[in-house]
Design a protein around this motif. Structure first.
Motif, PDB file in Angstrom:
ATOM      1  N   LEU A  35       0.833  -1.199   0.000  1.00 45.82           N
ATOM      2  CA  LEU A  35       0.000   0.000   0.000  1.00 45.82           C
ATOM      3  C   LEU A  35       0.868   1.249   0.000  1.00 45.82           C
ATOM      4  O   LEU A  35       1.959   1.262   0.569  1.00 45.82           O
ATOM      5  CB  LEU A  35      -0.881   0.043   1.260  1.00 45.82           C
ATOM      6  CG  LEU A  35      -1.845  -1.112   1.488  1.00 45.82           C
ATOM      7  CD1 LEU A  35      -2.477  -0.982   2.871  1.00 45.82           C
ATOM      8  CD2 LEU A  35      -2.924  -1.155   0.422  1.00 45.82           C
ATOM      9  N   ASP A  50       5.334  -5.204  -7.500  1.00 49.75           N
ATOM     10  CA  ASP A  50       4.580  -5.158  -8.749  1.00 49.75           C
ATOM     11  C   ASP A  50       3.829  -3.842  -8.845  1.00 49.75           C
ATOM     12  O   ASP A  50       4.233  -2.947  -9.538  1.00 49.75           O
ATOM     13  CB  ASP A  50       3.651  -6.365  -8.831  1.00 49.75           C
ATOM     14  CG  ASP A  50       4.452  -7.662  -8.981  1.00 49.75           C
ATOM     15  OD1 ASP A  50       5.556  -7.593  -9.545  1.00 49.75           O
ATOM     16  OD2 ASP A  50       3.993  -8.721  -8.531  1.00 49.75           O
ATOM     17  N   LYS A  53      -1.855  -2.091  -4.063  1.00 45.38           N
ATOM     18  CA  LYS A  53      -3.264  -2.446  -4.199  1.00 45.38           C
ATOM     19  C   LYS A  53      -4.110  -1.183  -4.336  1.00 45.38           C
ATOM     20  O   LYS A  53      -4.971  -1.083  -5.177  1.00 45.38           O
ATOM     21  CB  LYS A  53      -3.699  -3.273  -2.990  1.00 45.38           C
ATOM     22  CG  LYS A  53      -5.088  -3.835  -3.161  1.00 45.38           C
ATOM     23  CD  LYS A  53      -5.393  -4.889  -2.135  1.00 45.38           C
ATOM     24  CE  LYS A  53      -5.099  -6.272  -2.663  1.00 45.38           C
ATOM     25  NZ  LYS A  53      -5.457  -7.310  -1.692  1.00 45.38           N
ATOM     26  N   PRO A 136       6.501  -5.428 -17.356  1.00 47.87           N
ATOM     27  CA  PRO A 136       5.125  -5.152 -16.937  1.00 47.87           C
ATOM     28  C   PRO A 136       4.731  -6.151 -15.847  1.00 47.87           C
ATOM     29  O   PRO A 136       4.874  -7.352 -16.033  1.00 47.87           O
ATOM     30  CB  PRO A 136       4.316  -5.367 -18.215  1.00 47.87           C
ATOM     31  CG  PRO A 136       5.303  -5.147 -19.311  1.00 47.87           C
ATOM     32  CD  PRO A 136       6.613  -5.613 -18.793  1.00 47.87           C
ATOM     33  N   PRO A 137       4.286  -5.652 -14.679  1.00 50.56           N
ATOM     34  CA  PRO A 137       4.147  -6.530 -13.523  1.00 50.56           C
ATOM     35  C   PRO A 137       3.079  -7.623 -13.639  1.00 50.56           C
ATOM     36  O   PRO A 137       3.246  -8.674 -13.049  1.00 50.56           O
ATOM     37  CB  PRO A 137       3.816  -5.565 -12.384  1.00 50.56           C
ATOM     38  CG  PRO A 137       3.382  -4.299 -13.017  1.00 50.56           C
ATOM     39  CD  PRO A 137       4.032  -4.240 -14.337  1.00 50.56           C
ATOM     40  N   TYR A 138       2.020  -7.379 -14.358  1.00 51.07           N
ATOM     41  CA  TYR A 138       0.928  -8.354 -14.369  1.00 51.07           C
ATOM     42  C   TYR A 138       0.526  -8.730 -15.802  1.00 51.07           C
ATOM     43  O   TYR A 138       0.652  -7.923 -16.713  1.00 51.07           O
ATOM     44  CB  TYR A 138      -0.321  -7.787 -13.675  1.00 51.07           C
ATOM     45  CG  TYR A 138      -0.094  -7.287 -12.285  1.00 51.07           C
ATOM     46  CD1 TYR A 138       0.093  -8.166 -11.222  1.00 51.07           C
ATOM     47  CD2 TYR A 138      -0.084  -5.917 -12.014  1.00 51.07           C
ATOM     48  CE1 TYR A 138       0.291  -7.699  -9.927  1.00 51.07           C
ATOM     49  CE2 TYR A 138       0.111  -5.441 -10.717  1.00 51.07           C
ATOM     50  CZ  TYR A 138       0.297  -6.340  -9.687  1.00 51.07           C
ATOM     51  OH  TYR A 138       0.487  -5.867  -8.417  1.00 51.07           O
ATOM     52  N   THR A 139      -0.036  -9.920 -15.942  1.00 51.58           N
ATOM     53  CA  THR A 139      -0.583 -10.287 -17.252  1.00 51.58           C
ATOM     54  C   THR A 139      -1.870  -9.510 -17.523  1.00 51.58           C
ATOM     55  O   THR A 139      -2.356  -9.471 -18.645  1.00 51.58           O
ATOM     56  CB  THR A 139      -0.899 -11.792 -17.327  1.00 51.58           C
ATOM     57  OG1 THR A 139      -1.740 -12.120 -16.227  1.00 51.58           O
ATOM     58  CG2 THR A 139       0.343 -12.639 -17.271  1.00 51.58           C
TER      59      THR A 139
ATOM     60  N   GLU B 138       1.863 -12.960  -9.125  1.00 52.77           N
ATOM     61  CA  GLU B 138       0.688 -13.138  -9.977  1.00 52.77           C
ATOM     62  C   GLU B 138       0.649 -14.567 -10.524  1.00 52.77           C
ATOM     63  O   GLU B 138       1.655 -15.093 -11.005  1.00 52.77           O
ATOM     64  CB  GLU B 138       0.699 -12.157 -11.140  1.00 52.77           C
ATOM     65  CG  GLU B 138      -0.631 -12.158 -11.861  1.00 52.77           C
ATOM     66  CD  GLU B 138      -0.585 -11.536 -13.237  1.00 52.77           C
ATOM     67  OE1 GLU B 138      -1.648 -11.180 -13.742  1.00 52.77           O
ATOM     68  OE2 GLU B 138       0.522 -11.411 -13.805  1.00 52.77           O
ATOM     69  N   THR B 140      -0.273 -17.196 -13.217  1.00 53.93           N
ATOM     70  CA  THR B 140      -0.579 -17.160 -14.646  1.00 53.93           C
ATOM     71  C   THR B 140      -1.353 -18.397 -15.090  1.00 53.93           C
ATOM     72  O   THR B 140      -2.229 -18.304 -15.933  1.00 53.93           O
ATOM     73  CB  THR B 140       0.712 -17.024 -15.484  1.00 53.93           C
ATOM     74  OG1 THR B 140       1.672 -17.961 -14.986  1.00 53.93           O
ATOM     75  CG2 THR B 140       1.283 -15.634 -15.383  1.00 53.93           C
ATOM     76  N   LYS B 154       5.423 -16.054 -12.549  1.00 54.02           N
ATOM     77  CA  LYS B 154       6.611 -15.653 -13.286  1.00 54.02           C
ATOM     78  C   LYS B 154       7.860 -16.284 -12.679  1.00 54.02           C
ATOM     79  O   LYS B 154       8.807 -16.606 -13.367  1.00 54.02           O
ATOM     80  CB  LYS B 154       6.747 -14.123 -13.274  1.00 54.02           C
ATOM     81  CG  LYS B 154       6.239 -13.479 -14.536  1.00 54.02           C
ATOM     82  CD  LYS B 154       6.513 -11.980 -14.523  1.00 54.02           C
ATOM     83  CE  LYS B 154       5.776 -11.301 -13.388  1.00 54.02           C
ATOM     84  NZ  LYS B 154       5.832  -9.840 -13.401  1.00 54.02           N
TER      85      LYS B 154
END
Lengths: 341, 336
Positions: A35, A50, A53, A136-139, B138, B140, B154
């Protein structure tokens, strides 16, 4: 533009030193969440994370803020303002998508015609240090589909790029250059580092996984307010505020008065178009009576009305609403489905 | 589990085709690897979309209430003799059926308005526990084969057992098979592993000194962003206007003042006495990870010990606060 080099292991120290003399907001681990919060002495700012939130919009447009106070005294009613109370601050570790959200919010709160003194005051006194997304941190990231980029400096005063063992620091604005003075002696960056940055930037842009036709659906939206498609997305929606409260660009608010005995305060709080109370009128009539209309409002506001008003999409592609929606309503899918109609 | 899924689809298709129900509420595949979405089937051919797996998490009973009430509201201008009833089919595990029992006990709709496709349940995977198992990375891809779970991030691949990441409410569940149903699918599921330990966490919490308990409560509530996801997913929270949103009088402030948030949370919890089925939905949907269960489970324990009642256990056993008995114990009122 000044370009400097910061040694990797020196950065945390520089931030903590800054926090001794001014307010620094930084991403911090808080139990299971990352945070943005005011950096206190014993706290460690996160450099490898990443994304947070909560979106950083809270610092310019707090979830709850007092707009004025009023009290009953012997001399009658007295009013007091709370404008201009912001203190100089640094917002450190903002991802480029979130930094862009401030530029979008400026359209609303710093419009030529309507100036929001509370927002503008904080905005002017805060320096934003962005951290480029080398990976890029997330898909679920889709910034490049909504006019952004993982290396975008838009909205940032300083952009930091992780080059492996050093950070390249670009001091993009005069405000950023002011901050440089507080950061101590930093060596200048050479061309080789800049070339390295360009290479990483290209790769990062290509690595953004999500591709949604963010701009392309506008023309469909212009014509299809009553389309049956709008009957298909809202049914599973819990009508909670997760998507709108975590969103960096959602900015609807509500104003209420709170009175305790002789003292009153007028507060502004985040509103959410997902709530049944949204646009509810005193008469009991609501022009958006069901979740269907409210969902259409959310989608239209981001991809049509905001584009009409400011020629920008009110979405930065951070993917928070996608990741945290409790019932997995996915804005990427909605936009893509619309483009296929 | 594939077999159950197949039978759920067949039943849903049949019930829709022969007109027994107007709509079937179930789960369908989501866009994220560990998510399902509540789905609403009206066309028998769409029954193929239904899934049944360890990612079917939120309690669907809420939607039965929503659908029936939306239909009722749409008929206010229809002549009484021309009004129709909406019949809803629902894919329901133990906790879901307990929530339906509460709706029926509280006379929200008639028994013939809900057709329960009962499924045996072996617990669902809690998103937050899954995320913690991979240190917040994350996810996947995520595949389940029996009790083995293969998670890819990852950072690489990890194999874990399903029990490690099952929702806490599932691990201690005593009602993983439906308490009522119209159609039962498959064989009854075996008891969940920690049924006997149901109140262990509450027992330990009760042992703490009062200031530590208060500190824990305030710490957890400070995470709340007042999005109301907990309330909105809860099948027992069906008030037309929640006290939080009432304005005459205004019980709770609209802002995020600490005390307002705490009041919202504990007032909601008090409304859950004898009505919380421990389905875990509020915990599952909370974006901030507030530990609501600790407090709800305490109320659940009191309900059991003081009134020998378990929420939604059977149609005959009404929620404790809805019944009056002259021989009710009352000592507890004086001993907090």
């Amino acid at each position: 533009m000044e370009k400097r080099v910061i040694k990797k292991d020196a950065l945390a120290g520089i931030i903590k030193k800054m926090a001794e003399n001014m307010v620094v907001y930084a991403p911090v681990r808080d139990e299971d969440n990352v945070l943005f919060t005011v950096l206190e002495e014993e706290m460690e700012p996160l450099l490898e994370f990443d994304n947070t939130k909560n979106a950083p919009k809270n610092f310019f447009f707090p979830q709850t803020e007092v707009m004025m106070r009023y009290m009953k005294t012997e001399r009658g009613r007295e009013l007091s303002t709370v404008e201009g109370e912001a203190t100089p601050a640094v917002l450190f570790g903002v991802r480029p998508c979130d930094a862009r959200s401030f530029v979008l919010l400026d359209n609303v709160f710093n419009d030529p015609k309507y100036k929001d003194p509370y927002y503008i005051d904080r905005r002017e006194k805060t320096t934003i240090v962005s951290l480029a997304c080398v990976q890029p941190p997330y898909t679920t990231c889709f910034c490049t589909s909504v006019d952004g980029h993982p290396f975008s400096a838009e909205g940032a005063d300083v952009l930091l790029v992780d080059l492996g063992d050093t950070y390249l620091a670009e001091f993009v604005t005069p405000k950023g250059e002011e901050l440089l003075k507080k950061m101590g002696d930093l060596p200048a960056a050479d061309e080789a580092l800049e070339a390295k940055k360009e290479k990483l930037s290209d790769a990062a842009g290509k690595a953004v996984n999500g591709v949604v036709p963010g701009r392309a659906i506008k023309s469909w939206m212009d014509e299809n307010f009553e389309h049956p498609f709008w009957d298909t997305i809202h049914q599973s929606c819990l009508a909670c505020g997760t998507c709108t409260y975590l969103c960096p660009t959602c900015h609807c608010f509500d104003i209420t008065d709170e009175i305790k005995k002789e003292d009153g305060r007028r507060i502004r709080s985040w509103d959410s178009c997902m709530s049944w109370l949204f646009t509810m009128e005193t008469s009991g009539h609501n022009p958006r009576p069901s979740q269907k209309q409210r969902w259409r409002q959310r989608a239209m506001h981001k991809f049509k009305y905001f584009v009409d008003n400011y020629d920008a999409i009110a979405c930065v592609g951070c993917g928070r609403c996608v990741m945290y929606c409790p019932v997995n309503i996915d804005i990427r899918k909605i936009v893509t489905d619309i483009s296929n109609l | 589990m594939e077999n159950i899924e197949k039978q759920v689809r067949e039943q849903a298709k049949k019930l829709l085709a022969d007109g027994t129900v107007d709509i079937v509420v179930g789960y369908e595949k989501g866009t994220l690897p560990f998510q399902t979405i509540p789905c609403f089937i009206t066309n028998p051919d769409d029954a193929e979309r239904l899934v049944w797996n360890r990612f079917c998490s939120v309690n669907l009973a809420k939607y039965v209430h929503d659908i029936i009430f939306a239909h009722k509201a749409s008929q206010v201008r229809t002549k009484p003799e021309e009004r129709t009833k909406k019949t809803v089919g629902i894919v329901a595990r133990g906790c879901t059926t307990r929530s339906l029992v509460i709706h029926l006990q509280e006379k929200q709709y008639d028994r013939d308005q809900v057709v329960i496709i009962g499924v045996p349940c072996t617990g669902y995977i809690a998103n937050k526990k899954l995320s913690m198992a991979v240190n917040g990375a994350e996810i996947t891809t995520c595949t389940v084969a029996g009790d083995a779970l293969s998670v890819e991030t990852k950072g690489g691949k990890r194999d874990i057992t399903v029990n490690e990441v099952l929702a806490d409410s599932c691990l201690t569940c005593r009602f993983n098979n439906p308490v009522i149903s119209d159609v039962m699918i498959g064989d009854a599921a075996p008891p969940m592993p920690d049924g006997e330990k149901e109140y262990n966490a509450v027992d330990a919490f009760e042992e703490l000194p009062i200031d530590e308990r208060w500190a824990y409560f305030t710490k957890e509530m400070a995470k709340c962003i007042r999005c109301y996801a907990c309330r909105n997913t809860c099948p027992s929270c069906y008030c037309k206007v929640c006290f939080v949103e009432q304005s005459q009088p205004r019980w709770v402030g609209a802002g995020i003042d600490e005390s307002d948030t705490q009041v919202f949370q504990f007032m909601r919890m008090f409304h859950m006495v004898g009505r919380c089925v421990d389905c875990g939905s509020c915990v599952e949907v909370c974006p901030m990870g507030v530990d609501l269960r600790k407090f709800l489970k305490k109320l659940d324990k009191d309900d059991l010990q003081l009134f020998n009642h378990r929420a939604g256990e059977s149609l005959e056993s009404a929620p404790s606060l809805s019944v009056h008995r002259e021989n009710d114990k009352e000592e507890f009122i004086f001993e907090p």
